[in-house]
Design a protein around this motif. Structure first.
Motif, mmCIF file in Angstrom:
data_model
loop_
_atom_site.group_PDB
_atom_site.id
_atom_site.type_symbol
_atom_site.label_atom_id
_atom_site.label_comp_id
_atom_site.label_asym_id
_atom_site.label_seq_id
_atom_site.Cartn_x
_atom_site.Cartn_y
_atom_site.Cartn_z
ATOM 1 N N GLU B 56 -35.579 -10.277 40.349
ATOM 2 C CA GLU B 56 -35.248 -11.277 41.419
ATOM 3 C C GLU B 56 -34.563 -10.442 42.520
ATOM 4 O O GLU B 56 -33.516 -9.858 42.595
ATOM 5 N N GLY B 57 -35.220 -10.813 43.848
ATOM 6 C CA GLY B 57 -34.979 -10.291 45.255
ATOM 7 C C GLY B 57 -35.111 -8.735 45.227
ATOM 8 O O GLY B 57 -34.392 -8.371 46.314
ATOM 9 N N ASN B 58 -35.749 -8.221 44.361
ATOM 10 C CA ASN B 58 -35.906 -6.788 44.547
ATOM 11 C C ASN B 58 -37.150 -6.079 44.975
ATOM 12 O O ASN B 58 -38.009 -7.053 45.228
ATOM 13 N N ALA B 59 -37.281 -4.934 45.115
ATOM 14 C CA ALA B 59 -38.421 -4.228 45.331
ATOM 15 C C ALA B 59 -39.307 -3.304 44.554
ATOM 16 O O ALA B 59 -38.490 -2.543 43.737
ATOM 17 N N ILE B 60 -40.524 -3.363 44.435
ATOM 18 C CA ILE B 60 -41.044 -2.379 43.387
ATOM 19 C C ILE B 60 -41.925 -1.370 44.511
ATOM 20 O O ILE B 60 -42.730 -1.960 45.355
ATOM 21 N N TYR B 61 -41.858 -0.160 44.050
ATOM 22 C CA TYR B 61 -42.578 0.699 44.972
ATOM 23 C C TYR B 61 -43.767 1.309 44.180
ATOM 24 O O TYR B 61 -43.321 1.892 43.069
ATOM 25 N N TYR B 62 -45.184 1.232 44.413
ATOM 26 C CA TYR B 62 -46.023 1.949 43.644
ATOM 27 C C TYR B 62 -46.123 3.260 43.785
ATOM 28 O O TYR B 62 -46.891 3.690 44.528
ATOM 29 N N VAL B 63 -45.598 4.074 43.058
ATOM 30 C CA VAL B 63 -45.507 5.681 43.134
ATOM 31 C C VAL B 63 -45.375 6.446 41.628
ATOM 32 O O VAL B 63 -44.589 5.803 40.895
ATOM 33 N N GLY B 64 -46.014 7.354 41.562
ATOM 34 C CA GLY B 64 -45.731 8.161 40.577
ATOM 35 C C GLY B 64 -45.387 9.713 41.076
ATOM 36 O O GLY B 64 -46.347 10.360 41.601
ATOM 37 N N PRO B 65 -44.159 9.900 41.268
ATOM 38 C CA PRO B 65 -43.442 11.104 42.008
ATOM 39 C C PRO B 65 -43.957 12.521 41.308
ATOM 40 O O PRO B 65 -44.274 12.610 40.305
ATOM 41 N N CYS B 66 -43.861 13.495 42.020
ATOM 42 C CA CYS B 66 -44.166 15.066 41.709
ATOM 43 C C CYS B 66 -42.609 15.265 40.933
ATOM 44 O O CYS B 66 -41.812 14.532 41.487
ATOM 45 N N PRO B 67 -42.657 16.048 39.868
ATOM 46 C CA PRO B 67 -41.311 16.402 39.598
ATOM 47 C C PRO B 67 -40.542 17.016 40.574
ATOM 48 O O PRO B 67 -41.066 17.744 41.573
ATOM 49 N N ALA B 68 -38.960 16.855 40.332
ATOM 50 C CA ALA B 68 -38.311 17.345 41.521
ATOM 51 C C ALA B 68 -38.225 18.889 41.050
ATOM 52 O O ALA B 68 -38.016 19.608 39.939
ATOM 53 N N LYS B 69 -38.108 19.893 42.335
ATOM 54 C CA LYS B 69 -37.779 21.140 42.125
ATOM 55 C C LYS B 69 -36.245 21.200 41.683
ATOM 56 O O LYS B 69 -35.415 20.573 42.188
ATOM 57 N N PRO B 70 -35.812 22.459 41.312
ATOM 58 C CA PRO B 70 -34.334 22.588 41.221
ATOM 59 C C PRO B 70 -33.570 22.279 42.289
ATOM 60 O O PRO B 70 -33.947 23.030 43.483
ATOM 61 N N GLY B 71 -32.533 21.360 42.010
ATOM 62 C CA GLY B 71 -31.745 21.035 43.242
ATOM 63 C C GLY B 71 -32.118 19.910 44.241
ATOM 64 O O GLY B 71 -31.433 19.427 45.092
#
Lengths: 281, 177
Positions: B56-71
């Motif tokens: 309700e009232g929110n947003a969905i972003y269609y994304v499959g991100p890359c893994p985060a680099k350290p930090g």
């Protein structure tokens, strides 16, 4: 006979996977800038500017240009006088993909079984490997990570031989139009004509490895590439599908002789992150 | 075409005031979900189960991100092609979803649901994933961890640059003729 250690191949593949995903080819980066100058629309200009900026950030920070770091498509040209030792060739390639995608913090996008289980293999293996045996004692490896936003928009058509150039053009324009904003335009259009079903598909994929500004060796097909590029760019799909003059950065055609009864055509679309890196060992 | 700053969660009134062509800087919480997560979300609704986050009232972003680099907070994180979520989107819109972020066409069923309920489709620049990741300040997996990159994440974004591609009247920047 010259020999090469499997491990050396693995290391090279790992490096190429990372390099291809972080460092966009200068030919593409330059074309963004030329397209920026050609465009009239503000939205198109702004998008092209963002794409340039994105490529700069990726290179500077050494991070992936796009989050879809692709399925690793790998072309090998293996010299017939070169022998791989201390390991299996394809295993070495896949070990390289696994290492590259893991160490490079690239996204793992491959599932084990395409239909039912669809479980992520967690290291982006297996790669799709195409091997050609060639004269000499060297190994040329080309890594082309292929994103599926654009792969999904590709199509095959078995034209009638009498459909000719007009039939081909109609089909190519239909594919690009149907793809619209989905494959992340400006796109590169790869076209394989002739051979059999799988040969045409392979030719289309291989044509995407060509640097921008390099055309088909045969003048007839070079002209057709240029005509099609103009026609595609008249569709007004534009960067990201929001209108403009730059729907495609290039149209590349590769051909092969075919059967009297057939005219197979595959259109394989690549996004604006048209990645490929190669090395000769 | 206006320049609009918008912070989630949003009201129907805020969404109804957006027009196709508006440039939006989006801030606040957005949830990530793509193919596999959408299937599970809709299956959960069918089973009468509670969703892992309030739609309700929110947003969905269609994304499959890359893994985060350290930090780093997250890896490169650009939009995926949206039509693959079309079979599931109307159901979520009926639950109160107001914003979808992706790239590429939507079908008529999705657009009809957007018009009826008051929702918008915002386009992020496909392929500009390194640039977009700079706008993501926090990221946390909140559901379906086993899906890896396809897990549902709660992202905190700041001035995410997007364009209103389809507004709640059904005006569509992709269909200009």
């Amino acid at each position: 006979m010259r020999t090469i250690k499997a491990e050396e191949i693995s290391r090279a593949v790992a490096k190429l996977c990372i390099d291809a995903n972080y460092n966009l080819g200068e030919d593409i980066v330059n074309e963004y800038k030329l397209a920026y100058q050609r465009e009239n629309s503000d939205v198109a200009k702004e998008i092209l500017q963002q794409l340039s900026k994105n490529a700069e950030i990726a290179k500077e920070d050494q991070v992936p240009i796009c989050q879809d770091t692709g399925m690793a498509v790998i072309f090998l040209e293996l010299g017939q006088d070169l022998r791989v030792v201390e390991g299996d060739l394809y295993q070495a390639i896949n070990q390289g993909v696994s290492a590259g995608y893991t160490e490079g913090y690239l996204r793992k996008s491959v599932v084990n079984d395409p239909l039912i289980q669809r479980k992520n293999t967690e290291d982006n293996t297996p790669a799709v490997i195409h091997t050609e045996i060639v004269p000499g004692d060297q190994l040329k490896i080309t890594v082309a990570p292929k994103g599926f936003g654009s792969e999904n928009m590709s199509q095959l058509k078995m034209l009638r031989p009498t459909d000719g150039v007009e039939g081909l053009k109609t089909f190519v324009l239909k594919v690009v139009k149907e793809a619209g904003p989905n494959p992340c335009p400006p796109i590169v259009v790869g076209i394989g004509i002739g051979g059999t079903v799988e040969k045409a598909a392979l030719l289309a994929k291989k044509s995407l490895l060509r640097p921008l500004g390099v055309y088909n060796d045969d003048e007839k097909f070079k002209n057709l590439e240029q005509e099609l590029l103009e026609e595609v760019n008249r569709l007004d799909i534009g960067p990201q599908g929001l209108g403009g003059l730059t729907t495609a950065l290039a149209v590349n055609i590769e051909t092969y002789p075919t059967h009297i009864a057939g005219l197979p055509v595959v259109v394989n679309i690549n996004c604006h992150v048209a990645r490929h890196k190669e090395v000769v060992l | 075409m206006a320049k609009v700053s918008l912070t989630t969660p949003v009201t129907e009134e805020q969404i109804r005031s957006l027009e196709a062509g508006d440039k939006v800087l989006l801030s606040g919480v957005v949830y990530t979900a793509r193919d596999a997560a959408h299937k599970r979300l809709v299956e959960a609704l069918d089973e009468g189960e509670e969703l892992p986050f309030a739609v309700e009232g929110n947003a969905i972003y269609y994304v499959g991100p890359c893994p985060a680099k350290p930090g780093e907070v997250i890896g490169s994180a650009g939009p995926t092609t949206s039509y693959r979520m079309d079979p599931f989107a109307p159901r979520l819109i009926k639950e109160g979803l107001r914003i979808m972020i992706g790239k590429g066409e939507r079908n008529d069923e999705v657009i009809d649901a957007m018009k009826a309920q008051g929702a918008v489709y915002l386009g992020a620049i496909g392929g500009a994933a390194a640039l977009i990741s700079k706008c993501i300040k926090e990221a946390e997996v909140i559901a379906y961890d086993d899906l890896g990159t396809e897990a549902v994440r709660r992202l905190l974004v700041e001035d995410l640059p997007v364009i209103c591609v389809i507004d709640s009247q059904g005006n569509n920047l992709y269909r200009r003729d």
